[in-house]
Design a protein around this motif. Structure first.
Motif, mmCIF file in Angstrom:
data_model
loop_
_atom_site.group_PDB
_atom_site.id
_atom_site.type_symbol
_atom_site.label_atom_id
_atom_site.label_comp_id
_atom_site.label_asym_id
_atom_site.label_seq_id
_atom_site.Cartn_x
_atom_site.Cartn_y
_atom_site.Cartn_z
ATOM 1 N N CYS A 254 0.776 -1.292 0.279
ATOM 2 C CA CYS A 254 -0.009 -0.051 -0.198
ATOM 3 C C CYS A 254 0.958 1.333 -0.056
ATOM 4 O O CYS A 254 0.264 2.228 -0.291
ATOM 5 N N ALA A 255 2.204 1.013 0.456
ATOM 6 C CA ALA A 255 3.076 2.285 0.404
ATOM 7 C C ALA A 255 3.615 2.515 -0.828
ATOM 8 O O ALA A 255 4.244 3.769 -1.038
ATOM 9 N N ALA A 256 3.499 1.694 -1.923
ATOM 10 C CA ALA A 256 4.281 1.806 -3.196
ATOM 11 C C ALA A 256 3.760 2.580 -4.299
ATOM 12 O O ALA A 256 4.289 3.044 -4.970
ATOM 13 N N LEU A 257 2.180 2.674 -3.988
ATOM 14 C CA LEU A 257 1.719 3.414 -5.145
ATOM 15 C C LEU A 257 0.851 4.937 -4.562
ATOM 16 O O LEU A 257 0.526 4.777 -3.262
ATOM 17 N N PRO A 258 0.959 5.779 -5.155
ATOM 18 C CA PRO A 258 0.109 6.858 -4.875
ATOM 19 C C PRO A 258 -1.631 6.521 -5.064
ATOM 20 O O PRO A 258 -1.872 5.549 -5.693
ATOM 21 N N GLU A 259 -2.292 7.362 -4.026
ATOM 22 C CA GLU A 259 -3.791 6.954 -3.976
ATOM 23 C C GLU A 259 -4.535 6.471 -5.075
ATOM 24 O O GLU A 259 -5.189 5.316 -4.859
ATOM 25 N N GLY A 260 -4.394 7.272 -6.271
ATOM 26 C CA GLY A 260 -5.086 7.035 -7.276
ATOM 27 C C GLY A 260 -5.028 5.408 -7.986
ATOM 28 O O GLY A 260 -5.809 4.738 -8.488
ATOM 29 N N PHE B 221 -8.948 -2.394 -6.920
ATOM 30 C CA PHE B 221 -10.249 -2.559 -7.556
ATOM 31 C C PHE B 221 -10.489 -2.702 -8.965
ATOM 32 O O PHE B 221 -11.541 -3.344 -9.348
ATOM 33 N N GLY B 222 -9.418 -2.458 -9.728
ATOM 34 C CA GLY B 222 -9.621 -2.598 -10.946
ATOM 35 C C GLY B 222 -10.085 -1.366 -11.628
ATOM 36 O O GLY B 222 -10.497 -0.564 -10.833
ATOM 37 N N TYR B 223 -10.324 -1.435 -13.049
ATOM 38 C CA TYR B 223 -11.070 -0.149 -13.587
ATOM 39 C C TYR B 223 -11.801 -0.644 -14.809
ATOM 40 O O TYR B 223 -11.447 -1.444 -15.466
ATOM 41 N N GLU B 224 -12.554 0.215 -15.324
ATOM 42 C CA GLU B 224 -13.326 -0.118 -16.617
ATOM 43 C C GLU B 224 -12.745 0.639 -17.677
ATOM 44 O O GLU B 224 -11.886 1.784 -17.416
ATOM 45 N N LYS B 225 -12.941 0.430 -18.862
ATOM 46 C CA LYS B 225 -12.231 0.971 -19.844
ATOM 47 C C LYS B 225 -12.740 2.545 -20.080
ATOM 48 O O LYS B 225 -13.983 2.815 -19.601
ATOM 49 N N GLY B 226 -11.870 3.551 -20.074
ATOM 50 C CA GLY B 226 -12.215 4.624 -20.232
ATOM 51 C C GLY B 226 -12.355 5.599 -18.725
ATOM 52 O O GLY B 226 -12.746 6.702 -18.686
ATOM 53 N N ALA B 227 -11.987 4.755 -17.788
ATOM 54 C CA ALA B 227 -12.135 5.229 -16.187
ATOM 55 C C ALA B 227 -11.235 6.445 -16.215
ATOM 56 O O ALA B 227 -11.744 7.242 -15.383
ATOM 57 N N PHE B 228 -10.016 6.616 -16.903
ATOM 58 C CA PHE B 228 -9.274 7.821 -16.734
ATOM 59 C C PHE B 228 -8.459 7.654 -17.992
ATOM 60 O O PHE B 228 -8.475 6.788 -18.731
ATOM 61 N N THR B 229 -7.687 8.876 -18.331
ATOM 62 C CA THR B 229 -6.829 8.919 -19.472
ATOM 63 C C THR B 229 -5.938 7.734 -19.455
ATOM 64 O O THR B 229 -5.322 7.562 -18.430
ATOM 65 N N GLY B 230 -5.755 7.082 -20.593
ATOM 66 C CA GLY B 230 -4.995 5.946 -20.604
ATOM 67 C C GLY B 230 -5.524 4.679 -20.235
ATOM 68 O O GLY B 230 -4.802 3.428 -20.321
ATOM 69 N N ALA B 231 -6.861 4.719 -19.650
ATOM 70 C CA ALA B 231 -7.481 3.315 -19.370
ATOM 71 C C ALA B 231 -7.952 2.639 -20.776
ATOM 72 O O ALA B 231 -9.184 3.001 -20.907
ATOM 73 N N ALA B 232 -7.183 2.083 -21.534
ATOM 74 C CA ALA B 232 -7.403 1.672 -22.886
ATOM 75 C C ALA B 232 -8.610 0.447 -22.766
ATOM 76 O O ALA B 232 -9.327 0.329 -23.634
ATOM 77 N N GLY B 233 -8.349 -0.253 -21.915
ATOM 78 C CA GLY B 233 -9.362 -1.440 -21.575
ATOM 79 C C GLY B 233 -9.412 -1.740 -19.991
ATOM 80 O O GLY B 233 -9.304 -0.817 -19.400
ATOM 81 N N GLY C 126 -16.711 2.000 -12.837
ATOM 82 C CA GLY C 126 -17.654 1.369 -13.151
ATOM 83 C C GLY C 126 -18.956 1.254 -12.167
ATOM 84 O O GLY C 126 -18.837 2.034 -11.258
ATOM 85 N N THR C 127 -19.945 0.892 -12.633
ATOM 86 C CA THR C 127 -21.069 1.068 -11.758
ATOM 87 C C THR C 127 -21.495 -0.363 -11.286
ATOM 88 O O THR C 127 -22.375 -0.529 -10.355
ATOM 89 N N LYS C 128 -21.228 -1.453 -11.811
ATOM 90 C CA LYS C 128 -21.569 -2.832 -11.526
ATOM 91 C C LYS C 128 -20.829 -3.238 -10.187
ATOM 92 O O LYS C 128 -19.467 -2.815 -10.017
ATOM 93 N N THR C 129 -21.733 -3.588 -9.292
ATOM 94 C CA THR C 129 -20.923 -4.054 -8.073
ATOM 95 C C THR C 129 -20.687 -5.454 -8.233
ATOM 96 O O THR C 129 -21.129 -6.592 -8.524
ATOM 97 N N LEU C 130 -19.309 -5.654 -7.819
ATOM 98 C CA LEU C 130 -18.715 -7.124 -7.841
ATOM 99 C C LEU C 130 -18.626 -7.746 -6.233
ATOM 100 O O LEU C 130 -18.508 -6.934 -5.512
ATOM 101 N N ARG C 131 -18.728 -8.902 -6.367
ATOM 102 C CA ARG C 131 -18.690 -9.405 -5.126
ATOM 103 C C ARG C 131 -17.519 -10.495 -5.085
ATOM 104 O O ARG C 131 -17.317 -11.126 -6.151
ATOM 105 N N VAL C 132 -16.781 -10.616 -4.069
ATOM 106 C CA VAL C 132 -15.537 -11.421 -3.747
ATOM 107 C C VAL C 132 -15.376 -12.117 -2.651
ATOM 108 O O VAL C 132 -15.745 -11.599 -1.639
ATOM 109 N N ASP C 133 -14.806 -13.325 -2.530
ATOM 110 C CA ASP C 133 -14.582 -14.053 -1.427
ATOM 111 C C ASP C 133 -13.285 -14.166 -1.130
ATOM 112 O O ASP C 133 -12.304 -15.008 -1.751
#
Ligand code: ATP
Ligand code: MG
Length: 485
Positions: A208-214, A221-233, A277-284
């Motif tokens: 958690c210390a290795a990366l800036p917040e964003g 949590f992953g990201y959706e295509k187009g979530a930010f500049t550079g999020a190509a997929g 993204g808007t879809k809620t994901l569930r994980v175990d």
């Protein structure tokens, strides 16, 4: 030539040749040399025999119907990469044989060949195979030693911790691992996963210390295509990747105030959305965290959310600093010596008494990691069979007083082991009471626990030894009690 008694089973050679005369003469020559020989009239038959197992070396004709020697070679390498192939070539196909060497044949023989030549090539090939196998066995042993999760330690403090670790591994409770830098927190996290019912699932680690917040959020949590500049997929986050396994959040105290509630939500509901993204994901996912900071203190200072702290801290495992379990220094040092000696191709048996005394007397602010680095360096510097004090860094050997037992001539008469042969170092910065305790412990070790002999060596009354030992135990107990307890 007959095999000497007690020799290992004779190597099995598979001879593939479509010419019965060649098969026969090879069988005769090789059997006389003590080899077990099996014959195949063509490539397909040879392959079938090979698949049945037990073949150590293949001798194959280059030109055969059904499957040429070259084709057979490729099949052999696919089926049993460990089995070497020697190609037999007629005069005029040497060029092809040379090409075959590039495809993995160990050698080739031009027909007609001499018996001596044949035997020499076979011996060489079998030796080569043995070397390769030995090498592989060594590599496996080394991998075993280095395998993550191989945790070393014998001190009572270490064993208490490991008992707890193995108990909590069985549950799916969230675990917070606390401890100074280099105490083995990551190893413990892996051990918890490896011993848990989730061990077949993935172990995913995030610092958690290795990366800036964003970036950390899109990593988690992953990201959706187009979530930010550079999020190509679209990209899956670590929580998704760790589904049915364990997510290890290292340096968890560095989670930003923005990220903290999102982690809390996954812990409470098992739910989250990808960034953008808007879809809620569930994980175990089982969450294990680690920090070398005082998380409770950060909560008091309102720099870490209290509700998250309690969620993470269902069970706390505290990795003790190395200076509080000195008994582990020698075992760990010996372990790292084996590992790095093997890695560097060195033959080292251990440490001189003086070197070991320096290691045991040092305070190890960098804990096991520092010890590992010091031993690795010493292995590289050492020339003889043992690591000497001179191979250790100055900070480990300096700031120490050498306390020696009485010189051989001054030894108290008839008092068992040689008193002059034991010495150890004491860190300047230790209190007189600590130094006294160490001297007491070491003298008792020397006398095999005999307090009367120890008193004699120390020149004090046996009753004083008893009293001081009691005092030491009381101090230890006080040190282990929590401040308010
Ligand atoms: N008990 C142990 N047995 C064998 N190796 C150990 C042990 N403890 C630590 N190590 C080794 O010491 C090094 C540091 O351990 P690790 O990375 O787990 O520490 P850490 O507590 O996570 O440190 P940091 O807080 O700096 O991240 C690693 O190379 C690890 O393999
Ligand atoms: Mg770590």
């Amino acid at each position: 030539m007959s095999e000497p008694a007690g020799a290992p089973v004779a190597p099995t050679l598979l001879v593939a040749d479509d010419d019965p005369a060649v098969r026969q003469s090879l069988e005769r020559m090789l059997t006389r040399e003590g080899y077990a020989v099996v014959l195949a009239p063509d490539g397909p038959a040879a392959l079938e025999r090979l698949r049945a197992g037990g073949v150590d070396l293949v001798l194959s004709d280059l030109k055969m119907p059904g499957l040429t020697g070259l084709e057979l070679l490729r099949e052999v390498k696919a089926v049993s990469p460990d089995v070497d192939v020697i190609l037999l070539t007629a005069f005029g196909t040497v060029e092809e044989a040379v090409k075959a060497m590039k495809d993995g044949a160990v050698d080739f023989l031009t027909k007609p060949f001499q018996r001596a030549q044949l035997i020499r090539i076979i011996r060489k090939a079998l030796e080569h195979r043995e070397l390769v196998q030995e090498n592989r066995a060594l590599q496996r042993r080394l991998d075993d030693l280095l395998r993550e999760g191989h945790i070393i330690g014998a001190s009572p403090a270490f064993r208490r911790m490991m008992t707890l670790v193995d108990q909590v591994a069985n549950s799916s409770a969230t675990v917070l691992i606390q401890g100074e830098s280099g105490t083995g927190k990551e190893l413990i996290a892996r051990r918890i996963h490896d011993r848990s019912p989730r061990r077949q699932g993935p172990f995913v680690a995030v610092n958690c210390a290795a990366l800036p917040e964003g970036l950390l959020e899109s990593e988690l949590f992953g990201y959706e295509k187009g979530a930010f500049t550079g999020a190509a997929g679209r990209k899956e986050g670590r929580f998704e990747l760790a589904d049915s396994g364990t997510l290890f959040l290292d340096e968890v105290a560095d989670l930003s105030p923005v990220t903290q509630p999102k982690i809390l939500r996954v812990l409470q509901e098992g739910e989250f959305e990808r960034v953008g993204g808007t879809k809620t994901l569930r994980v175990d996912v089982r969450v294990v965290t680690a920090t070398n900071q005082d998380l409770a203190g950060l909560v008091r200072e309102k720099r870490f959310r209290e509700d998250l702290y309690y969620r993470l801290n269902v069970i706390t495992v505290t990795a003790p600093p190395l200076r509080e379990r000195r008994e582990d220094v020698a075992v760990l040092a010996q372990h790292f010596l084996r590992v790095y000696a093997a890695k560097n191709n060195r033959h080292l048996d251990g440490f001189t008494d003086e070197a070991l005394a320096c290691l045991e007397g040092y305070s190890w602010p960098g804990n096991v990691r520092e010890l590992e680095n010091v031993v690795e360096r010493a292995v590289v510097l050492a020339r003889g069979a043992a690591v000497e004090a001179g191979h250790l860094p100055d900070n480990v050997t300096q700031r120490a007083v050498v306390l020696e037992g009485p010189a051989p001539g001054e030894r108290p008469a008839g008092d068992g082991p040689a008193a002059g042969e034991r010495f150890f170092k004491i860190r300047i910065g230790a209190s007189l009471a600590e130094i006294e305790q160490r001297v007491l412990e070491e003298t008792l070790r020397l006398t095999g626990g005999n307090k009367t002999s120890a008193a004699k060596i120390l020149g004090i009354d046996p009753k004083t030894v008893f009293r001081k030992l009691k005092q030491g135990e009381a101090d230890d107990a006080a040190a282990e009690r929590p401040p308010d307890g």
